[in-house]
Design an enzyme around this catalytic site. Structure first.
Site, mmCIF file in Angstrom:
data_model
loop_
_atom_site.group_PDB
_atom_site.id
_atom_site.type_symbol
_atom_site.label_atom_id
_atom_site.label_comp_id
_atom_site.label_asym_id
_atom_site.label_seq_id
_atom_site.Cartn_x
_atom_site.Cartn_y
_atom_site.Cartn_z
ATOM 1 N N GLU A 116 0.860 -1.186 0.000
ATOM 2 C CA GLU A 116 0.000 0.000 0.000
ATOM 3 C C GLU A 116 0.896 1.235 0.000
ATOM 4 O O GLU A 116 1.780 1.379 0.848
ATOM 5 C CB GLU A 116 -0.925 -0.017 1.217
ATOM 6 C CG GLU A 116 -1.895 1.147 1.208
ATOM 7 C CD GLU A 116 -3.222 0.853 1.910
ATOM 8 O OE1 GLU A 116 -3.466 -0.310 2.290
ATOM 9 O OE2 GLU A 116 -4.015 1.796 2.067
ATOM 10 N N ARG A 117 0.665 2.097 -0.972
ATOM 11 C CA ARG A 117 1.470 3.327 -1.141
ATOM 12 C C ARG A 117 2.953 3.007 -1.315
ATOM 13 O O ARG A 117 3.820 3.759 -0.864
ATOM 14 C CB ARG A 117 1.274 4.294 0.027
ATOM 15 C CG ARG A 117 -0.173 4.523 0.420
ATOM 16 C CD ARG A 117 -1.029 4.970 -0.726
ATOM 17 N NE ARG A 117 -2.444 5.048 -0.343
ATOM 18 C CZ ARG A 117 -3.411 5.274 -1.205
ATOM 19 N NH1 ARG A 117 -3.169 5.400 -2.502
ATOM 20 N NH2 ARG A 117 -4.665 5.340 -0.802
ATOM 21 N N GLU B 201 -10.951 4.393 8.883
ATOM 22 C CA GLU B 201 -11.090 4.070 7.452
ATOM 23 C C GLU B 201 -11.665 2.676 7.224
ATOM 24 O O GLU B 201 -11.148 1.891 6.441
ATOM 25 C CB GLU B 201 -9.734 4.200 6.738
ATOM 26 C CG GLU B 201 -9.201 5.614 6.756
ATOM 27 C CD GLU B 201 -7.982 5.836 5.880
ATOM 28 O OE1 GLU B 201 -7.199 4.889 5.692
ATOM 29 O OE2 GLU B 201 -7.822 6.963 5.389
ATOM 30 N N LYS C 83 0.214 10.720 13.370
ATOM 31 C CA LYS C 83 0.847 11.234 12.140
ATOM 32 C C LYS C 83 1.345 12.660 12.379
ATOM 33 O O LYS C 83 0.766 13.393 13.176
ATOM 34 C CB LYS C 83 -0.155 11.221 10.985
ATOM 35 C CG LYS C 83 -0.486 9.819 10.498
ATOM 36 C CD LYS C 83 -1.285 9.837 9.204
ATOM 37 C CE LYS C 83 -1.596 8.409 8.776
ATOM 38 N NZ LYS C 83 -2.302 8.325 7.484
ATOM 39 N N ASP D 294 -3.252 14.223 6.863
ATOM 40 C CA ASP D 294 -2.699 12.989 6.309
ATOM 41 C C ASP D 294 -1.453 13.196 5.466
ATOM 42 O O ASP D 294 -1.530 13.113 4.242
ATOM 43 C CB ASP D 294 -3.761 12.270 5.471
ATOM 44 C CG ASP D 294 -3.327 10.866 5.106
ATOM 45 O OD1 ASP D 294 -2.315 10.397 5.655
ATOM 46 O OD2 ASP D 294 -4.001 10.239 4.268
ATOM 47 N N GLU E 48 3.674 9.287 -0.682
ATOM 48 C CA GLU E 48 2.296 9.117 -1.155
ATOM 49 C C GLU E 48 1.741 10.387 -1.792
ATOM 50 O O GLU E 48 1.006 10.315 -2.770
ATOM 51 C CB GLU E 48 1.411 8.682 0.021
ATOM 52 C CG GLU E 48 -0.054 8.600 -0.336
ATOM 53 C CD GLU E 48 -0.922 8.110 0.803
ATOM 54 O OE1 GLU E 48 -0.407 7.765 1.875
ATOM 55 O OE2 GLU E 48 -2.157 8.068 0.608
ATOM 56 N N HIS F 95 -4.694 18.445 0.268
ATOM 57 C CA HIS F 95 -5.628 17.388 -0.150
ATOM 58 C C HIS F 95 -6.268 17.682 -1.509
ATOM 59 O O HIS F 95 -7.454 17.443 -1.712
ATOM 60 C CB HIS F 95 -6.709 17.227 0.931
ATOM 61 C CG HIS F 95 -7.285 15.829 1.000
ATOM 62 N ND1 HIS F 95 -8.039 15.285 -0.011
ATOM 63 C CD2 HIS F 95 -7.237 14.881 1.961
ATOM 64 C CE1 HIS F 95 -8.423 14.066 0.336
ATOM 65 N NE2 HIS F 95 -7.936 13.788 1.522
ATOM 66 N N TRP G 220 -13.063 12.820 1.787
ATOM 67 C CA TRP G 220 -12.082 12.236 0.874
ATOM 68 C C TRP G 220 -12.002 13.034 -0.430
ATOM 69 O O TRP G 220 -11.394 12.575 -1.400
ATOM 70 C CB TRP G 220 -12.427 10.763 0.583
ATOM 71 C CG TRP G 220 -12.064 9.842 1.720
ATOM 72 C CD1 TRP G 220 -11.346 10.179 2.826
ATOM 73 C CD2 TRP G 220 -12.393 8.457 1.865
ATOM 74 N NE1 TRP G 220 -11.213 9.093 3.659
ATOM 75 C CE2 TRP G 220 -11.845 8.013 3.103
ATOM 76 C CE3 TRP G 220 -13.099 7.534 1.086
ATOM 77 C CZ2 TRP G 220 -11.975 6.701 3.568
ATOM 78 C CZ3 TRP G 220 -13.235 6.218 1.550
ATOM 79 C CH2 TRP G 220 -12.671 5.805 2.773
HETATM 80 O O1 GCW Z 1 -2.732 8.103 4.033
HETATM 81 C C1 GCW Z 1 -3.789 7.234 4.054
HETATM 82 C C2 GCW Z 1 -3.497 6.313 2.943
HETATM 83 C C3 GCW Z 1 -3.967 4.910 3.179
HETATM 84 C C4 GCW Z 1 -3.425 4.469 4.515
HETATM 85 C C5 GCW Z 1 -4.006 5.371 5.591
HETATM 86 C C6 GCW Z 1 -3.456 5.049 6.966
HETATM 87 C C7 GCW Z 1 -2.677 2.322 5.226
HETATM 88 O O2 GCW Z 1 -4.054 6.831 1.762
HETATM 89 O O3 GCW Z 1 -3.476 4.115 2.140
HETATM 90 O O4 GCW Z 1 -3.722 3.124 4.794
HETATM 91 O O5 GCW Z 1 -3.667 6.710 5.315
HETATM 92 O O6 GCW Z 1 -2.477 5.675 7.336
HETATM 93 O O7 GCW Z 1 -4.000 4.205 7.641
#
Ligand code: GCW
Length: 680
Positions: free
Chosen positions: A123-124, A246, A314, A319, A347, A475, A495
Site C-alpha cells: 500500500e502506497r 477508514e 501522524k 494525512d 504518497e 488534499h 475524501w
Molecule cells: O494516508 C492514508 C493512505 C492509506 C493508509 C491510511 C493510513 C494504510 O491513503 O493508504 O492506509 O492513510 O495511514 O491508515
C-alpha cells in the site's frame, strides 16, 4: 609568433584539462548510502571493539588511546552503531587522529512501518512489490540482510513487517513461522520485529463471535496468540494497530474505547516485554473538520492507556500532506506515551518519481513548539518514540529512485537524533551515496557536485509544495494520490479536495478559526491566537486555517489569487532549475544514476505543469479572474484536464509517455459531477 604561442598554451591547457577530467565511478544505486565508505567488516577489524557495561545499551564511544582507535559500546547493537558512525565519519573526513565521539539514541524505539500486504502488493509502495516476498516459498535472505545493514547504519531498531490495513492471516501458524525466520535475520542487526494486527482476527481466525475487548474469550484469545508468537520469536516487539479508522473494525464497534482496546492487547504482550502502538489516525465522514478528530477522540482518554501502550500520531492532523501544521495532539496529551508517524514513502509528493527530500519537512514538524509544557516544548520532546512508513520494495535500489533513498536515510538519522539539521543529514547522505569521480580533488567534488546537489535537496520539498498545494492548500489530489483533482466533489466528503479547499466565487481556504471549525483552539497558546489571527498566521499555512476572499492582500502586497498563481509558477521554475543543475553534473555522476535522475526530473517538471494547469485552471473557472501578468500562461487548457487522471499500472504507478509526460485519461467509470460554483 604571439599567435603560435597562444595556440600552444591553449592546446597545453586543453591537454591538461583532458588528463585531469574527472571520470565518474560506475555505480548503480544498489549500495545506497553504504557506497562510499569502507566495508563494515573492514572498519570493525581496524578498531579495538569492546562491550562496556557501564555504557547505556545502545550507546557507543569512539576514541583514540594507546595509539589505537577504540569503539566501546553498551551492547552488540551499540557496537554496530559505533562502527557505522566511524565509517560515516571517515567518509566525511571527520575521523582524524584524536577522534572522540560519544552518542546514544534520543528515542528507544526507532521503527519502520511497512505497509506490505500478504499478496506482495505494498500500500502506497512505489518501489516494486513487497521486499519480504510473502508469496515466495523462501524468504529473500540476501535482501533482508542488506536491509538490516542499512537500518543499523542509521540506528533504526524496529520493523513492523505488514500493512496497518492488516490481513488476519499474518497471525496464523504458517505466517508466524515465516515471520520468525525474518526476525532471526533482523535480530542480527539489532532490529526487533513487530506486526500489524487486524482487530477482528479472533473472529476470522478462530470463529469467535465477538471482538469486544472486555469479553473474557477475546482477551484469552489474544493472550494465547501472544504466547504462540513469543514461543516462536522470544524478542518479538509487539503490535501496531489501526482500529476504528477508514473502515477497519475496532473496540468502538462494541461500545468500548481506544484505551479499552489498546490495554487489552497491552496486557497480552506485557508478560514478554512487548508493546502496543495504537494509531490516532481516526476520523469520521460526518465531522465538519477531519483535522479536529484525533484530539476530540484521544484527549478524553489521556492517562487511561497502559504503560506499554504508545499512541502513534501522524505528523500532521490530516494525512501526510506536503505541508501541514503539526498535529495538535502532540501538544495535548500529557499522561499518555506518544510517538510520531512520518511517511517516508512519498504518497502525496510524487511517489518515487519526484525528487522531494523530506528531511526538511520532518525537521519543520519535530522542531515546532507545542507549548505543552510552556515554551520550548517542541514536538520532538513530547514524544518518546518514532516511526516512519517505509519506501522500500523489491526494486534493486530498494526505493525506486536514488533520491528517494535520502528519505529513508534522513528518517533514520532523525530517529537517532531529532535535533540534527536536515541540511547536515542531506550533506552526509550525498557524501556517502555518490562516489567521487576518479581524478577529482575533494575540494572540487565539494564545490562542483556536493554543493549543487545539496542545494537541490534543500529546496526540493518546498518546490513540491509550490507546484502541488501552496499557501496552506491541501488534499487537492485525486485517484491514486499522484495527480491533481481539485474538482472532485463526489463521494465521502472528507475524501474529496472540495471539502478542503472550499473554493467558490468569493474565496478559498478552510476556515479553522474560532469563527469556523475552531481547530485553532486545539493548539496551546500563543499558537491558538497566532493561527486564529490573520495578521499573525504564517502565510505558508494561511489557507489551511483561513477562508479568504480571492482579492485579500497578503504581506507581499499580492492578492491570494496572485500568490496562488505565483507559487505554482515558482514551483515549476524550481524544478526547471533542478534540471539545469543536474544537466551540469553529468561529468561527475555514474551514467546509470545520472540518467535515472535526468529522466525523473523531466517527469517531475511535466507533472508539476500538470498540477499547475489543473489547479490554477480549475480555480480560474470558479473565480473568473485572469492570470497575473508575471506568471507564465498555462500549457494545457483546463477542459482537457478536468475530471481526468493519470493512467496507472497494476501497482498504481503512473504511466508517462515517451516524452515523459503523464498520460492523462478519462476515468473508466465516472459519475456525473455536479456543476462547479458559478464564476462571478
Ligand atoms: O494516508 C492514508 C493512505 C492509506 C493508509 C491510511 C493510513 C494504510 O491513503 O493508504 O492506509 O492513510 O495511514 O491508515
Amino acid at each position: 609568433m604571439r599567435k603560435y604561442l597562444f595556440l600552444t598554451v591553449l592546446a597545453g591547457a586543453a591537454l591538461f584539462a583532458a588528463c585531469n577530467r574527472p571520470v565518474p565511478v560506475a555505480q548503480d544505486g544498489t549500495d545506497l548510502w553504504l557506497a562510499a565508505g569502507r566495508p563494515y567488516s573492514e572498519v570493525l577489524a581496524s578498531v579495538q571493539a569492546d562491550i562496556d557495561p557501564a555504557l547505556p545499551a545502545e550507546a557507543f564511544h569512539i576514541y583514540d588511546a594507546d595509539g589505537q582507535r577504540h569503539v566501546a559500546a553498551g551492547s552488540e547493537a551499540g557496537l554496530r552503531y559505533g562502527v557505522y558512525a566511524l565509517q560515516r565519519a571517515e567518509v566525511l573526513g571527520q575521523a582524524g587522529p584524536g577522534m572522540d565521539v560519544q552518542e546514544q539514541p534520543y528515542y528507544d524505539l526507532r521503527l519502520l512501518n511497512h505497509w506490505d500486504n500478504l499478496d506482495d502488493t505494498v500500500e502506497r509502495g512505489y518501489a516494486g512489490e513487497s521486499m519480504w516476498e510473502w508469496t515466495s516459498p523462501a524468504i529473500p535472505e540476501a535482501r533482508i540482510r542488506h536491509y538490516g545493514e542499512l537500518c543499523a547504519s542509521v540506528g533504526l531498531n524496529g520493523a513492523v513487517l505488514n500493512n496497518v490495513n492488516s490481513n488476519p492471516l499474518i497471525l496464523d501458524a504458517e505466517h508466524i513461522a515465516r515471520v520468525a525466520k525474518i526476525a532471526d535475520i533482523l535480530r542480527e542487526y539489532g532490529i526487533k520485529t513487530y506486526l500489524s494486527i487486524k482487530w477482528t482476527s479472533p473472529i476470522s481466525l478462530s470463529g469467535l463471535k465477538s471482538g469486544d475487548p472486555l469479553d473474557p474469550k477475546v482477551r484469552k484469545w489474544w493472550k494465547d496468540k501472544a504466547a504462540e508468537i513469543y514461543a516462536a520469536i522470544p524478542d518479538f516487539g509487539g503490535f501496531l494497530v489501526k482500529a476504528n479508522s477508514e473502515g477497519q473494525a475496532g473496540p468502538q464497534d462494541y461500545g468500548r474505547t481506544h484505551a479499552d482496546g489498546a490495554n487489552m492487547l497491552g496486557e497480552a504482550v506485557a508478560p514478554y516485554g512487548g508493546i502496543v502502538m495504537w494509531r490516532a489516525f481516526v476520523y469520521s465522514p460526518t465531522s465538519p473538520d477531519r483535522a479536529n478528530q484525533a484530539v476530540e477522540e484521544f484527549l478524553p482518554l489521556d492517562g487511561k492507556f497502559a504503560d506499554n501502550v504508545i499512541v502513534q500520531i501522524k505528523n500532521g492532523p490530516v494525512d501526510f500532506q506536503p505541508r501541514e501544521p503539526f498535529s495538535p495532539l502532540f501538544g495535548k496529551l500529557k499522561d499518555t506515551k506518544m510517538m510520531i508517524e512520518c511517511q517516508v514513502t512519498q504518497e502525496y509528493l510524487g511517489f518515487s518519481n519526484h525528487l522531494a527530500y523530506l528531511g526538511t519537512m520532518w525537521e519543520e514538524c519535530l522542531q515546532s513548539d507545542t507549548y505543552r509544557d510552556g515554551p520550548d516544548t517542541p514536538v520532538y520532546k513530547t514524544i518518546s518514540a518514532i516511526a516512519g512508513v517505509a519506501n522500500t520494495g523489491q526494486d534493486p535500489n530498494f526505493c525506486g529512485y536514488v533520491f528517494a533513498q535520502a528519505n529513508w536515510y534522513a528518517f533514520g538519522r532523525l530517529a537517532w537524533n531529532p535535533a540534527l539539521s536536515a541540511e547536515q543529514i542531506a550533506d552526509e547522505w550525498i557524501h556517502q551515496t555518490f562516489l567521487k569521480p576518479d581524478g577529482m580533488t575533494d575540494k572540487a567534488f565539494e564545490s562542483k557536485f556536493v554543493e549543487p546537489v545539496l542545494d537541490i535537496l534543500m529546496k526540493s520539498r518546498e518546490a513540491v509544495v509550490n507546484y502541488e498545494m501552496p499557501v496552506g492548500l491541501h488534499h487537492l489530489f485525486g485517484g491514486t494520490h499522484y495527480g491533481p483533482a481539485p474538482w472532485d466533489r463526489l463521494g465521502r466528503p472528507d475524501w474529496t479536495p472540495a471539502y478542503y479547499h472550499k473554493a467558490d466565487s468569493a474565496g478559498i481556504g478552510f476556515d479553522r478559526t474560532r469563527e469556523g471549525s475552531d481547530n485553532v483552539d486545539q493548539y496551546n497558546e500563543p499558537l491558538a491566537s497566532t493561527f486564529n489571527d490573520l495578521a499573525t498566521c504564517p502565510e505558508n499555512l494561511i489557507l489551511w486555517f483561513h477562508h479568504l476572499p480571492w482579492d485579500y492582500r497578503l504581506s507581499s502586497g499580492r492578492t491570494v489569487w496572485e500568490e496562488i498563481c505565483l507559487h505554482y509558477d515558482t514551483g515549476i521554475h524550481q524544478v526547471e532549475q533542478f534540471r539545469r543543475t543536474w544537466a551540469g553534473l553529468k561529468p561527475y555522476v555514474a551514467p546509470a544514476l545520472w540518467e535515472e535522475a535526468n529522466k525523473k526530473l523531466e517527469i517531475q517538471q511535466h507533472d508539476g505543469e500538470w498540477w499547475r494547469d489543473a489547479n490554477v485552471g480549475y480555480f480560474q473557472q470558479i473565480n473568473g479572474l485572469p492570470l497575473p501578468t508575471d506568471v507564465r500562461p498555462l500549457d494545457t487548457p483546463i477542459d482537457s484536464l478536468i475530471y481526468r487522471q493519470v493512467q496507472s499500472d497494476r501497482l498504481g504507478m503512473p504511466i508517462h509517455d515517451e516524452n515523459n509526460r503523464p498520460v492523462i485519461v478519462a476515468p473508466r467509470f465516472r459519475r456525473p459531477m455536479p456543476p462547479a460554483a458559478p464564476a462571478r
